[in-house]
Design an enzyme around this catalytic site. Structure first.
Site, PDB file in Angstrom:
ATOM      1  N   GLU A   2       0.851  -1.186   0.000  1.00  0.00           N
ATOM      2  CA  GLU A   2       0.000   0.000   0.000  1.00  0.00           C
ATOM      3  C   GLU A   2       0.892   1.243   0.000  1.00  0.00           C
ATOM      4  O   GLU A   2       2.096   1.135   0.281  1.00  0.00           O
ATOM      5  CB  GLU A   2      -0.918  -0.014   1.229  1.00  0.00           C
ATOM      6  CG  GLU A   2      -1.870  -1.193   1.241  1.00  0.00           C
ATOM      7  CD  GLU A   2      -2.856  -1.169   2.412  1.00  0.00           C
ATOM      8  OE1 GLU A   2      -2.827  -0.185   3.189  1.00  0.00           O
ATOM      9  OE2 GLU A   2      -3.650  -2.117   2.531  1.00  0.00           O
ATOM     10  N   SER A   8       7.749  -2.078   2.849  1.00  0.00           N
ATOM     11  CA  SER A   8       8.589  -2.975   3.643  1.00  0.00           C
ATOM     12  C   SER A   8       7.921  -3.300   4.981  1.00  0.00           C
ATOM     13  O   SER A   8       8.037  -4.407   5.502  1.00  0.00           O
ATOM     14  CB  SER A   8       9.968  -2.345   3.873  1.00  0.00           C
ATOM     15  OG  SER A   8      10.647  -2.195   2.639  1.00  0.00           O
ATOM     16  N   TRP A  64       1.586  -0.963  -6.678  1.00  0.00           N
ATOM     17  CA  TRP A  64       2.531  -1.903  -7.291  1.00  0.00           C
ATOM     18  C   TRP A  64       1.883  -3.268  -7.504  1.00  0.00           C
ATOM     19  O   TRP A  64       2.521  -4.299  -7.349  1.00  0.00           O
ATOM     20  CB  TRP A  64       3.813  -2.048  -6.451  1.00  0.00           C
ATOM     21  CG  TRP A  64       4.469  -0.766  -6.089  1.00  0.00           C
ATOM     22  CD1 TRP A  64       4.698  -0.286  -4.827  1.00  0.00           C
ATOM     23  CD2 TRP A  64       4.966   0.236  -6.978  1.00  0.00           C
ATOM     24  NE1 TRP A  64       5.300   0.938  -4.879  1.00  0.00           N
ATOM     25  CE2 TRP A  64       5.482   1.283  -6.190  1.00  0.00           C
ATOM     26  CE3 TRP A  64       5.024   0.352  -8.378  1.00  0.00           C
ATOM     27  CZ2 TRP A  64       6.049   2.427  -6.743  1.00  0.00           C
ATOM     28  CZ3 TRP A  64       5.584   1.490  -8.929  1.00  0.00           C
ATOM     29  CH2 TRP A  64       6.094   2.501  -8.122  1.00  0.00           C
ATOM     30  N   GLU A 120       7.168 -15.815  -3.350  1.00  0.00           N
ATOM     31  CA  GLU A 120       7.339 -14.647  -4.220  1.00  0.00           C
ATOM     32  C   GLU A 120       8.817 -14.312  -4.371  1.00  0.00           C
ATOM     33  O   GLU A 120       9.295 -14.021  -5.469  1.00  0.00           O
ATOM     34  CB  GLU A 120       6.588 -13.447  -3.649  1.00  0.00           C
ATOM     35  CG  GLU A 120       6.720 -12.201  -4.523  1.00  0.00           C
ATOM     36  CD  GLU A 120       6.209 -10.941  -3.857  1.00  0.00           C
ATOM     37  OE1 GLU A 120       5.991  -9.951  -4.578  1.00  0.00           O
ATOM     38  OE2 GLU A 120       6.054 -10.930  -2.629  1.00  0.00           O
TER      39      GLU A 120
END
Length: 387
Positions: free
Chosen positions: A135, A140, A164, A248
């Site tokens: 967001e 991070s 993103w 990921e």
């Protein structure tokens, strides 16, 4: 001949019969990659034939159980298949965040009903997913996310924004972290699944310095999400999120450093006589490092399968893969000389080399910044004392 040798021979024969020559050529652009989904189209008959052959064989997700659309291969058989596909430079038949990220999370945390529904749709290329994590104020420090789902009995009403979000404008569904309890930072997040065509969902593309971008801003305005569309437990979505982040980071670490194709030296062998000897030495060193990274990746996968992988190892893989990919494109640009800086012509495929080089700058940010990865490596793997 061992069972594995027999499987290798059968796999080699199957690939020779089913992988078209066009699907053994290097990927030249985004339309060479098949993502599946409701809006998907095939670039060519060869791409369609390769995907359908692998789908029917279970080879889009070969290690998944057959009941979930896979081929049910053992770890050793799956490794043989990867090796044989790499030997002929076969392109992946299907690229999917569902395969790389959501699938592993569903296999671990999903209900049987969710596995049979979503995993089969992913394996057959029928649904394309995007990831709703970051967001504007929570990158991070992801656990500080503010997108909120208000409990309305049989559904949540979700409001907030993600950023993103890769390919949000092309995705069918999203797996999304939503805060459902504002009183508990870590145990107040739910891992939701919902349709991107739900009323109230909108996206806005974000352009990068490369001139292209898969990224979007994603907005949720009173989006209704049924109460059965979540993975794991309500308010325990952070457990699912952390598990998925490992996959990921593994995916990002392999960007452009997969087993497909030879190293840079082989790619540029026609130019070898024209290249500066120092640059040729750097290319050779890169190829050695790329092979070492590939071996480290195989070791990591083997350790995961037997439960011996360090929990922070995906962070190490992500950092190493990021740096290797950035270095790869720096060398390709150096080898290309001034011609590699060309931006628009058909000869340069619309400045593919320069745009790809610029795109790699995001590798050290997405999926966790390199600084955060190094901190985790220092604390959890090297066990260095804190400041």
């Amino acid at each position: 001949m061992s069972d594995l040798d027999t499987f290798r021979a059968e796999t080699r024969a199957w690939l020779e019969a089913n992988c078209p020559p066009e699907m053994r050529e290097p990927v030249q652009g985004e339309d060479d990659v098949y993502w599946g989904g409701r809006k998907a189209t095939f670039k060519s008959e060869a791409q369609k034939a390769w995907f359908e052959a692998c789908r029917d064989k279970g080879y889009t997700v070969p290690a998944w159980p057959r009941e979930y659309g896979g081929a049910g291969l053992s770890p050793a058989e799956a490794k043989v298949l990867r090796e044989e596909m790499a030997r002929i430079n076969a392109r992946p038949p299907l690229s999917s965040f569902g395969i790389w990220m959501l699938g592993p999370a569903l296999l671990k945390f999903g209900t049987e009903e969710q596995k049979r529904k979503y995993l089969n749709e992913i394996a057959r290329g029928e649904i394309r997913w995007c990831q709703g994590y970051s967001e504007p104020g929570s990158g991070s420090d992801l656990v500080s996310l503010q997108t909120f789902g208000e409990d309305k009995g049989d559904h949540w009403v979700v409001n907030g924004q993600k950023i993103w979000t890769s390919y949000a404008d092309k995705a069918d569904w999203i797996f999304c972290l939503v805060r459902t309890d504002k009183t508990n930072k870590y145990q107040g997040i739910t891992f939701m699944l919902f349709d991107m065509e739900s009323p109230g969902v909108s996206t806005k593309p974000i352009l990068l310095i490369s001139g292209n971008s898969p990224f979007c801003e994603t907005f949720f305005d009173d989006v209704k999400v049924p109460k059965d569309q979540y993975v794991g437990e309500i308010n325990r979505g952070w457990d699912v999120a952390k598990y998925l982040l490992g996959h990921e980071r593994e995916m990002i670490s392999g960007a452009d450093n997969s087993e497909r194709g030879a190293g840079i030296g082989a790619m540029l062998k026609r130019q070898a006589g024209e290249l500066d000897p120092v640059l040729r030495a750097e290319l050779a060193m890169f190829d050695v490092d790329a092979l070492a990274f590939s071996a480290m990746g195989e070791k990591f996968l083997d350790e995961i399968k037997v439960g011996k992988a360090h929990p922070a190892q995906p962070n190490m893989m992500k950092y190493a893969g990021t740096e290797l990919n950035k270095r790869r494109h720096e060398l390709l640009m150096a080898a290309g000389g001034s011609a590699a800086l060309e931006w628009d012509s058909e000869e340069s495929r619309g400045g593919a080399a320069a745009r790809s080089w610029l795109r790699t700058k995001a590798n050290s940010i997405e999926g966790g910044t390199s600084e955060v990865m190094l901190n985790v490596i220092a604390k959890r793997i090297l066990e260095l004392p804190g400041a």
